[in-house]
Design an enzyme around this catalytic site. Sequence first.
Site, PDB file in Angstrom:
ATOM      1  N   GLU A  55       0.799  -1.242   0.000  1.00 47.51           N
ATOM      2  CA  GLU A  55       0.000   0.000   0.000  1.00 47.51           C
ATOM      3  C   GLU A  55       0.828   1.287   0.000  1.00 47.51           C
ATOM      4  OE1 GLU A  55      -2.815  -0.320   3.218  1.00 47.51           O
ATOM      5  OE2 GLU A  55      -3.718  -2.133   2.406  1.00 47.51           O
ATOM      6  N   GLU A  97      -5.951 -10.921  -1.386  1.00 46.95           N
ATOM      7  CA  GLU A  97      -6.762 -10.715  -0.171  1.00 46.95           C
ATOM      8  C   GLU A  97      -8.252 -10.675  -0.494  1.00 46.95           C
ATOM      9  OE1 GLU A  97      -5.337  -7.430   2.219  1.00 46.95           O
ATOM     10  OE2 GLU A  97      -3.241  -7.861   1.755  1.00 46.95           O
TER      11      GLU A  97
END
Length: 362
Positions: free
Chosen positions: A152, A269
């Site tokens: 991220e 995910e």
Amino acid sequence: MTRRTALAGALAATFPARNADEEEPGLREYAARAGLLYGAAAAWPVLRDDESYARAFAQECSILVPENVLKMGPVQPEPGAFRFEPADFMAEFCRRHDMRMRGHTLLWHQQAWPWLKTIADAQEARKRLEEHILTVAGRYRGSMHSWDVVNEAVHVPDGRQDGLRKTPFLELLGSDYVELAFRIAHDADPQAKLTYNDYGLDYDTPGQESKRQAVLRLLRHLKEREVPIHAFGMQAHLDWAEFRHFNPETLQRFFREIAELGLEIYITELDVSDRDLPDEIAQRDEAIAKVYHTYLTAALAERAVKAVLTWGLTDRYTWLATRRQRPSGTPVRVLPLDRDYRRKPAWQAIRDAFRTAPARDG
Ligand code: XIL
């Protein structure tokens, strides 16, 4: 003895209790037929303490990723003090059940070292990062399928030209910190597929399009600089209500550009929030299953996609229970297995997407 019979034998030895679902192979088997890995994020200490949970992982998964225990804070809670017991247990579990393991994650601004603020300058930050990555990735050297090296790092709203998120690491080390982390990780474990992992890239909206472009710029920049990066991780935290913005062509175009850089792609995910669906269970399960099926069918059309992991395996343990609580308070139904480890329509949807996926080589 075939590999499958051997596995079934090993399972029977470890977990004598069986359920009816076992008549049908696990998702790992359907994934394997398409040249894919399927797995899920595993919670600690649940994997150690809940036998049904452990059995479900062994049956369904050919790859496992620790949900939290390898993040910077959990694994190095104090400077120089590492806590490896939970991840070591998971690594051993994977060995015992013929599963691969992913590492998540070596560098992230969340769940980072609680002592991060004590770092004085760039020199100390670099030394700490080196020690961290060499120690953590080094411990599992040769046994990790892949590592989420950086998680991220892109956040367009922060307003930087390069699209990087303003984090303490960026402030301490400058924009080369991403490259630095990959180079150290490669020294620590030259065999692991080093991955850049990110979220918020799934939909055909202007905000997500600009993030896709920023991620592509980062990946291109790393490749141009011959940084050892081998894969891109698509988190794919989906939401039933937002899924109206999904466009398979947009996803496929993004994946194609990544593949053309010579990178593999992992769905890392995957989960689907049911927050805005009515309570009625059969309808809710169908709607969630449809999202899984539509998304995976589009994603797996790209042959660079080599692995699919859901962020959890059973509705009994999922971060969405608190993160995306339902207004009515009824328990969420967001993963392939229900609270009692029974296969749901979402499980069948994933199986069907694996069945029709174009075959890829290993
Ligand atoms: C989440 C875990 O599931 C939670 O248990 C924890 O409290 C917070 O982090 N993106 C990521 C994952 O890369 O590490 C996050 O996991 C979910 C979002």
